[in-house]
Write a protein that holds these residues in place. Sequence first.
Motif, PDB file in Angstrom:
ATOM      1  N   ASP A 387       0.819  -1.217   0.000  1.00 22.48           N
ATOM      2  CA  ASP A 387       0.000   0.000   0.000  1.00 22.48           C
ATOM      3  C   ASP A 387       0.850   1.264   0.000  1.00 22.48           C
ATOM      4  O   ASP A 387       0.447   2.285  -0.571  1.00 22.48           O
ATOM      5  N   GLN A 391       0.122   4.232  -2.692  1.00 24.46           N
ATOM      6  CA  GLN A 391      -0.569   5.416  -2.180  1.00 24.46           C
ATOM      7  C   GLN A 391      -0.393   6.661  -3.047  1.00 24.46           C
ATOM      8  O   GLN A 391      -1.379   7.394  -3.279  1.00 24.46           O
ATOM      9  N   LYS A 394      -2.841   6.481  -5.773  1.00 23.79           N
ATOM     10  CA  LYS A 394      -4.209   6.671  -5.271  1.00 23.79           C
ATOM     11  C   LYS A 394      -4.484   8.134  -4.961  1.00 23.79           C
ATOM     12  O   LYS A 394      -5.622   8.604  -5.112  1.00 23.79           O
TER      13      LYS A 394
END
Length: 569
Positions: A387, A391, A394
């Motif tokens: 993640d 990130q 995102k």
Amino acid sequence: MAVGSKVWSLRSFLCSKQPQLLHPDKNNNSNGSINHNHNHHSHMCWRSSVAKPTSWSMVCGFMLFGLGLISLLTGHMASHVEWYSQRFVHRTLHSAQDGSERAPIDIWESQYSRYYYGCKERGRNFAPAVSERKSNGYLLIATSGGLNQQRTGITDAVVVARILNATLVVPELDHHSFWKDDSDFNNIFDINWFITYLAKDITIVKRVPDKVMRSMDKPPYTMRVPRKSEPEYYHDQVLPILLRRRVLQLTKFDFRLANDLDDELQRLRCRVNYHALRYTKPIRQFGQKLVMRMRKMANRFIAVHLRFEPDMLAFSGCYFGGGEKERQELGEIRKRWTTLPDLSPDGERKRGKCPLTPHEVGLMLRALGFANDTYLYVASGEIYGGDETMQPLKDLFPNIYTKEMLAGEELKPFLPFSSRLAAIDYIVCDESNVFVTNNNGNMAKILAGRRRYMGHKRTIRPNAKRLSTLFMERHQMDWDTFAEKVKASQRGFMGEPDEMRPGRGEFNEYPSICICEKPYIDQALSEDVFRPPKLAAENLTVKEDSSLDEENEDSIRLPKQSVGRARRW
């Protein structure tokens, strides 16, 4: 005298101005007639200077001739000006470099894709398939690698069977590679469709008949051919063994056939790859279900194929900014390959050999003009760094979805099978409005070629060599400057038709022989204000009936014969 002086002055004016009217178009006349007329009229004017004054009727005749010529020239040029003005007005991606003006590009679709279509028809002299009984023997194929690498092997296996006049046994998929998927051919591909679709090209059977196997004194002969072997190698080295042993197996069959082949064999590649290799019904239905779920959220979306797995990064020899921890972890993984050379991470990045990070993919897309609310479907395996690595992407594009997010529990039956999961990603990426990749791997190349063949759907391949420098220097410039430089760098890497040319890259990525220009007589084109002028003069062919249904290259332009045209063989 006054009238005579006026006539003489007007006649002198016509003689002095006439060459200026003729000059702009003299190079456009292939037979040189304009140049000849120019000399003729100059001679007439010279004779007039020593003869009696010319009558008013002759002066008026010259004036009418000049006006007609001007009208003809300006009308011809206006048709081109109108087309180019429309071309510049309707595109939205601006790209200018070193002060030069270039046409903008629509970031969602190529407006010139309508002038081309995928052509895979057999030529007139293409011989029918040899029957099983009359063939030179049975060809067994053991593929290698992941799903898309095996797809390449299967495509080439069909072509090799054609070259050898052999009966092809349905290829065996790789169960022992890194992916460790025990799926067989019929678990992934529609085997009956595969056999039927190619029936006019080669004979395919599901297995060697028991009668043949019992008649053999020895087990099937096994061999591995060199990579990128020419058809002559198969004729000289493989065919004699096949004739002698009757059943022959070619192992680790990936990229064992030359890239450049006869046009008919290249079209056979297209028939296999883009038509015969259809996924099974459960895989197709599940993939389409995910496409529909993406379309319910947004009318159009981008599919991003991210190759950022630890082993892939280690193999590349690149550095991605993770400090000493990254160097140690990837260094240990790299030791698995004892034959890999020592590489300079900085050198590999400057050469454009490093895959883009998720953050760099996001920066490239935003710089090209995709808005923050654009929906992304991400096809990927294990992302190195998890993640934390994802990130930044995102943050740039909050609307990110994966097959796991879209399917939930419905995905469970596919989870043990990496090849079936890859097939699902393949379908969603193929159906997306825009396909983007951070790498130049097998799936990226095969999908790029398929999307060209199926209508030049927008496919963005990063120009990593030029982008790497921009990413390192992005903090030294404002966003607008950075964005303009990214757009300039990506020209020639956006999936436009003019990027196609015979001999460029691998055939899987640039299937130029299988891309034809639509005929000018097509009604849709005849009403299209964007029609390229060259199509009107050059493309007078009609599409035949089908059977069943890394260097910087940012300024490449299509030569006249670069794209295969519809023709009869």
